[in-house]
Design an enzyme around this catalytic site. Structure first.
Site, PDB file in Angstrom:
ATOM      1  N   ASP A   2     -49.888 -31.569  26.363  1.00  0.00           N
ATOM      2  CA  ASP A   2     -49.876 -32.507  25.280  1.00  0.00           C
ATOM      3  C   ASP A   2     -48.890 -33.688  25.996  1.00  0.00           C
ATOM      4  OD1 ASP A   2     -47.096 -31.104  25.498  1.00  0.00           O
ATOM      5  OD2 ASP A   2     -46.601 -31.284  23.505  1.00  0.00           O
ATOM      6  N   SER A  28     -25.313 -25.597   8.811  1.00  0.00           N
ATOM      7  CA  SER A  28     -26.191 -24.508   9.287  1.00  0.00           C
ATOM      8  C   SER A  28     -25.771 -23.073   8.899  1.00  0.00           C
ATOM      9  CB  SER A  28     -26.708 -24.661  10.613  1.00  0.00           C
ATOM     10  OG  SER A  28     -27.503 -23.534  10.808  1.00  0.00           O
ATOM     11  N   ALA A  85     -37.138 -18.853  21.291  1.00  0.00           N
ATOM     12  CA  ALA A  85     -38.381 -17.918  21.436  1.00  0.00           C
ATOM     13  C   ALA A  85     -39.570 -18.622  21.621  1.00  0.00           C
ATOM     14  CB  ALA A  85     -38.384 -17.038  20.219  1.00  0.00           C
ATOM     15  N   SER A 119     -40.773 -23.348  18.488  1.00  0.00           N
ATOM     16  CA  SER A 119     -40.283 -24.707  18.339  1.00  0.00           C
ATOM     17  C   SER A 119     -39.487 -24.694  17.027  1.00  0.00           C
ATOM     18  CB  SER A 119     -41.535 -25.283  17.660  1.00  0.00           C
ATOM     19  OG  SER A 119     -42.362 -25.515  19.006  1.00  0.00           O
ATOM     20  N   GLU A 128     -36.061 -36.214  19.445  1.00  0.00           N
ATOM     21  CA  GLU A 128     -35.777 -35.147  20.792  1.00  0.00           C
ATOM     22  C   GLU A 128     -35.900 -35.702  22.011  1.00  0.00           C
ATOM     23  OE1 GLU A 128     -37.106 -30.570  21.868  1.00  0.00           O
ATOM     24  OE2 GLU A 128     -37.602 -31.494  19.702  1.00  0.00           O
ATOM     25  N   ASP A 130     -45.475 -30.009  19.078  1.00  0.00           N
ATOM     26  CA  ASP A 130     -44.709 -29.059  18.223  1.00  0.00           C
ATOM     27  C   ASP A 130     -44.425 -29.962  16.790  1.00  0.00           C
ATOM     28  OD1 ASP A 130     -44.526 -27.527  20.423  1.00  0.00           O
ATOM     29  OD2 ASP A 130     -42.545 -27.789  20.862  1.00  0.00           O
TER      30      ASP A 130
END
Length: 405
Positions: A41, A72, A144, A147, A181, A193
């Site tokens: 990408d 959270s 993991a 994303s 990001e 992502d």
């Protein structure tokens, strides 16, 4: 009712507990697995992700005082309180960026940089985004390779888009999330992502050209063909911000400059022998170039198979992709290699690591009748090697980001 819809009342209740008020809505964004097209990408190449049923939920309400409050359900440290006019990217860690703001930022940990970065990116783009209260719950496994960060970014962008009536299309939200990001958190990721989280549709994989962002929803009805796509979470955590990811990206950019092309996407398989000869004195660059060129071609081959109704034929292409990531890009690990090798030996049609690498997950394409046998073989192999037991679940092509209520 989906698991995401079942989770929405709990998320709304948690918002009321944390903030003492009713949220204005609940939004969801999924994790993803990438069927094929890894590290292509940021080389202007081709990718083919699909959304998972695992999602990050956000309950949100606007504020008029310029304060952003983040909480959270999966993180310690309580509510993170920031002033939106004090948000700015700082070279270094996410915690440095947040500690420049007021309130509980210093004790927040890195997760809050992702939604904070989205607010910053939207405001940097001139969008009239004010403060907000947000509470998050997630079933996307972190670390993991699925994303979880993009799901967090995109669900934040979608919630703010609705709260402030911005009217932005999913691809614009994806670009803003990527900007957050890249520039705020400091991870030089490509656009895949965030686009997967924002744009995927149920029952399909997303064929995306990352140069011009054109995309096509490709039907991917595995169950209808008697197939299953398993995800093997090795539970080996990866951190893309630790420099290894950035090194691979910088190496690809050096390779493109050395070959006189805009990006490695512009080197065709027919041109690859000459390109490798040109880089004969730099074997590390040779290996990076070889992976990107052959991986882009594998994406095209997978598309051709799926368009022709030959889904089983993609299995060997997945396995070849893993060998390229392991040997040329050097981003696999022993647990990922064990998962792939064991699965294929036990009868899988194909398998490969997925995501940024250095840990995370593998995907395994199996006949429905073989799924339990292959999963058992992988679990037993991990136990015999003394590894932590993997988490194995089915990847069902699911919906992209959406509002629930």
């Amino acid at each position: 009712m989906t698991d995401t819809e079942h989770g929405a009342p709990r998320t709304a209740a948690a918002f009321r507990t944390v903030y003492g008020a009713q949220p204005h809505g609940i939004w969801a964004a999924p994790g993803r697995v990438n069927l094929i097209g890894e590290h292509t990408d940021y080389n202007d190449g081709f990718v083919m992700p699909l959304a998972l049923p695992h999602t990050t939920l956000a309950a949100a309400a606007p504020r008029t005082d310029g304060v952003l409050r983040l909480h959270s359900g999966g993180a310690d440290g309580g509510v993170v309180e920031l002033r939106i006019d004090a948000l700015h990217p700082v070279p270094g860690s996410a915690s440095e960026t947040l500690s420049a703001s007021r309130g509980g930022a210093q004790r927040s940990g890195g997760w809050a940089a992702y939604p904070a970065g989205v607010v910053w990116a939207m405001r940097e783009a001139g969008l009239p985004v004010g403060g907000a209260d947000l509470h998050y719950d997630s079933t996307v496994p972190t670390g993991a390779g699925l994303s979880s960060s993009a799901a967090l970014e995109v669900v934040t962008a979608l919630a703010l888009n609705d709260l402030y009536a911005l009217g932005l299309e999913p691809q614009r939200l994806a670009r803003l999330a990527q900007r957050a990001e890249n520039a705020f958190v400091g991870v030089p990721c490509g656009i895949m992502d965030q686009t997967a989280a924002a744009c995927c549709t149920a029952g399909h994989a997303l064929f995306l050209d990352t140069r011009d962002l054109t995309h096509r929803q490709v039907p991917f009805d595995l169950a209808g063909e008697g197939l299953r796509l398993l995800v093997v979470d090795t539970r080996v955590k990866h951190e893309l911000g630790d420099g290894a990811y950035a090194e691979r990206r910088a190496g690809c950019e050096r390779g493109a400059r050395a070959l006189g092309v805009r990006a490695l996407r512009d080197v065709s398989p027919a041109q690859l022998p000459d390109a490798l000869a040109h880089l004969a004195d730099e074997p590390q660059l040779q290996a990076l170039v070889r992976h990107i060129v052959t991986e882009n071609h594998r994406v095209e081959e997978v598309i051709a198979c799926l368009d022709a109704g030959r889904t089983r034929a993609i299995g060997p292409l997945l396995t070849a992709g893993h060998a390229s990531l392991r040997d040329d890009f050097a981003i696999s690990c022993r647990e990922l290699d064990l998962a792939v090798d064991t699965a294929t030996a036990a009868g899988a049609l194909g398998a490969r690591m997925t995501g940024g690498g250095f840990g995370g997950s593998a995907i395994v394409l199996v006949e429905e009748a073989d799924a339990a046998t292959v999963g058992k073989a992988v679990t037993e192999a991990f136990a015999a090697a003394g590894h932590t037991a993997p988490r194995i679940f089915e990847a069902v092509p699911s919906a992209g980001a959406h509002r629930i209520e």
